[in-house]
Design a protein around this motif. Structure first.
Motif, PDB file in Angstrom:
ATOM      1  N   GLU A   1       0.824  -1.205   0.000  1.00  0.00           N
ATOM      2  CA  GLU A   1       0.000   0.000   0.000  1.00  0.00           C
ATOM      3  C   GLU A   1       0.863   1.261   0.000  1.00  0.00           C
ATOM      4  O   GLU A   1       0.603   2.199  -0.759  1.00  0.00           O
ATOM      5  CB  GLU A   1      -0.933  -0.021   1.215  1.00  0.00           C
ATOM      6  CG  GLU A   1      -2.069   0.942   1.133  1.00  0.00           C
ATOM      7  CD  GLU A   1      -3.072   0.762   2.262  1.00  0.00           C
ATOM      8  OE1 GLU A   1      -4.096   1.470   2.225  1.00  0.00           O
ATOM      9  OE2 GLU A   1      -2.848  -0.044   3.180  1.00  0.00           O
ATOM     10  N   SER A   2       1.890   1.279   0.810  1.00  0.00           N
ATOM     11  CA  SER A   2       2.808   2.434   0.838  1.00  0.00           C
ATOM     12  C   SER A   2       3.561   2.559  -0.481  1.00  0.00           C
ATOM     13  O   SER A   2       3.761   3.671  -0.982  1.00  0.00           O
ATOM     14  CB  SER A   2       3.797   2.311   1.995  1.00  0.00           C
ATOM     15  OG  SER A   2       3.130   2.438   3.225  1.00  0.00           O
TER      16      SER A   2
ATOM     17  N   ILE B   1       3.838  10.363   4.255  1.00  0.00           N
ATOM     18  CA  ILE B   1       3.146   9.396   3.398  1.00  0.00           C
ATOM     19  C   ILE B   1       2.951   8.093   4.167  1.00  0.00           C
ATOM     20  O   ILE B   1       1.853   7.529   4.190  1.00  0.00           O
ATOM     21  CB  ILE B   1       3.923   9.162   2.099  1.00  0.00           C
ATOM     22  CG1 ILE B   1       4.024  10.443   1.288  1.00  0.00           C
ATOM     23  CG2 ILE B   1       3.274   8.045   1.264  1.00  0.00           C
ATOM     24  CD1 ILE B   1       5.016  10.396   0.141  1.00  0.00           C
TER      25      ILE B   1
ATOM     26  N   ALA C   1       1.233   4.024  -2.948  1.00  0.00           N
ATOM     27  CA  ALA C   1       1.018   5.445  -2.649  1.00  0.00           C
ATOM     28  C   ALA C   1       2.165   6.279  -3.201  1.00  0.00           C
ATOM     29  O   ALA C   1       1.945   7.310  -3.845  1.00  0.00           O
ATOM     30  CB  ALA C   1       0.879   5.659  -1.142  1.00  0.00           C
TER      31      ALA C   1
ATOM     32  N   ILE D   1      -6.239   4.036  -1.480  1.00  0.00           N
ATOM     33  CA  ILE D   1      -5.015   4.677  -0.997  1.00  0.00           C
ATOM     34  C   ILE D   1      -5.135   6.195  -1.108  1.00  0.00           C
ATOM     35  O   ILE D   1      -4.798   6.923  -0.175  1.00  0.00           O
ATOM     36  CB  ILE D   1      -3.797   4.158  -1.798  1.00  0.00           C
ATOM     37  CG1 ILE D   1      -3.578   2.672  -1.502  1.00  0.00           C
ATOM     38  CG2 ILE D   1      -2.562   4.981  -1.510  1.00  0.00           C
ATOM     39  CD1 ILE D   1      -2.602   1.988  -2.444  1.00  0.00           C
ATOM     40  N   PHE D   2      -5.641   6.673  -2.235  1.00  0.00           N
ATOM     41  CA  PHE D   2      -5.751   8.113  -2.429  1.00  0.00           C
ATOM     42  C   PHE D   2      -6.776   8.743  -1.507  1.00  0.00           C
ATOM     43  O   PHE D   2      -6.655   9.917  -1.164  1.00  0.00           O
ATOM     44  CB  PHE D   2      -6.017   8.440  -3.908  1.00  0.00           C
ATOM     45  CG  PHE D   2      -4.756   8.716  -4.682  1.00  0.00           C
ATOM     46  CD1 PHE D   2      -4.589   9.904  -5.361  1.00  0.00           C
ATOM     47  CD2 PHE D   2      -3.712   7.805  -4.711  1.00  0.00           C
ATOM     48  CE1 PHE D   2      -3.424  10.187  -6.060  1.00  0.00           C
ATOM     49  CE2 PHE D   2      -2.545   8.066  -5.397  1.00  0.00           C
ATOM     50  CZ  PHE D   2      -2.401   9.259  -6.076  1.00  0.00           C
TER      51      PHE D   2
ATOM     52  N   LEU E   1      -5.695   1.701  -5.725  1.00  0.00           N
ATOM     53  CA  LEU E   1      -5.163   3.061  -5.650  1.00  0.00           C
ATOM     54  C   LEU E   1      -6.233   4.048  -5.185  1.00  0.00           C
ATOM     55  O   LEU E   1      -5.923   5.008  -4.480  1.00  0.00           O
ATOM     56  CB  LEU E   1      -4.585   3.478  -7.000  1.00  0.00           C
ATOM     57  CG  LEU E   1      -3.728   4.736  -6.998  1.00  0.00           C
ATOM     58  CD1 LEU E   1      -2.492   4.549  -6.124  1.00  0.00           C
ATOM     59  CD2 LEU E   1      -3.314   5.101  -8.407  1.00  0.00           C
TER      60      LEU E   1
ATOM     61  N   ILE F   1      -0.673   6.349   5.327  1.00  0.00           N
ATOM     62  CA  ILE F   1      -1.065   5.043   4.827  1.00  0.00           C
ATOM     63  C   ILE F   1      -1.083   3.967   5.918  1.00  0.00           C
ATOM     64  O   ILE F   1      -2.017   3.178   6.003  1.00  0.00           O
ATOM     65  CB  ILE F   1      -0.109   4.592   3.684  1.00  0.00           C
ATOM     66  CG1 ILE F   1      -0.182   5.582   2.524  1.00  0.00           C
ATOM     67  CG2 ILE F   1      -0.440   3.186   3.221  1.00  0.00           C
ATOM     68  CD1 ILE F   1      -1.545   5.779   1.921  1.00  0.00           C
TER      69      ILE F   1
ATOM     70  N   LYS G   1      -7.018   8.001   1.612  1.00  0.00           N
ATOM     71  CA  LYS G   1      -6.196   8.263   2.799  1.00  0.00           C
ATOM     72  C   LYS G   1      -5.295   9.483   2.584  1.00  0.00           C
ATOM     73  O   LYS G   1      -5.103  10.283   3.499  1.00  0.00           O
ATOM     74  CB  LYS G   1      -5.333   7.043   3.134  1.00  0.00           C
ATOM     75  CG  LYS G   1      -6.122   5.857   3.627  1.00  0.00           C
ATOM     76  CD  LYS G   1      -5.194   4.701   3.937  1.00  0.00           C
ATOM     77  CE  LYS G   1      -5.941   3.495   4.442  1.00  0.00           C
ATOM     78  NZ  LYS G   1      -5.039   2.373   4.791  1.00  0.00           N
ATOM     79  N   LEU G   2      -4.747   9.605   1.382  1.00  0.00           N
ATOM     80  CA  LEU G   2      -3.864  10.730   1.093  1.00  0.00           C
ATOM     81  C   LEU G   2      -4.635  12.051   1.073  1.00  0.00           C
ATOM     82  O   LEU G   2      -4.108  13.086   1.480  1.00  0.00           O
ATOM     83  CB  LEU G   2      -3.134  10.509  -0.235  1.00  0.00           C
ATOM     84  CG  LEU G   2      -2.174   9.319  -0.275  1.00  0.00           C
ATOM     85  CD1 LEU G   2      -1.641   9.099  -1.681  1.00  0.00           C
ATOM     86  CD2 LEU G   2      -1.035   9.502   0.711  1.00  0.00           C
TER      87      LEU G   2
END
Length: 87
Positions: free
Chosen positions: A8-9, A81, A12, A47-48, A44, A85, A50-51
């Motif tokens: 996942e990281s 980052i 990201a 993940i995005f 993704l 994540i 979370k970002l």
């Protein structure tokens, strides 16, 4: 001992590198980000999210929809980052 990061990281970082390669303020569709880095689009997307919550990227809807870096690329560090994540 080498540093190991989770998938996942890694995804990201790959997605953020795709955004960082574009001029500042460029909005990219998630499928274009995923395609440019060979990352699964559905993964993704999570993940995005979370970002976005962490203030690393911004999302936009409407005629110009997609994602862009929330700050200058030089102001984003790997530690934040990982925090966004992994925690």
């Amino acid at each position: 001992m080498p540093l190991r990061i989770g998938r996942e990281s890694a995804y990201a970082i790959a997605g953020l590198l795709a955004l960082a390669a574009k001029p500042r303020g460029t909005v990219m569709l998630l499928r274009d980000i995923a395609g440019s880095r060979d990352v699964p689009c559905t993964f993704l997307a999570k993940i995005f999210q979370k970002l976005v919550r962490s203030g690393i990227v911004v999302s936009s809807r409407g005629a110009v929809r997609g994602y862009a870096l929330a700050r200058r690329k030089s102001d984003i560090n790997v530690k934040e980052i990982f925090i966004a994540i992994e925690w």
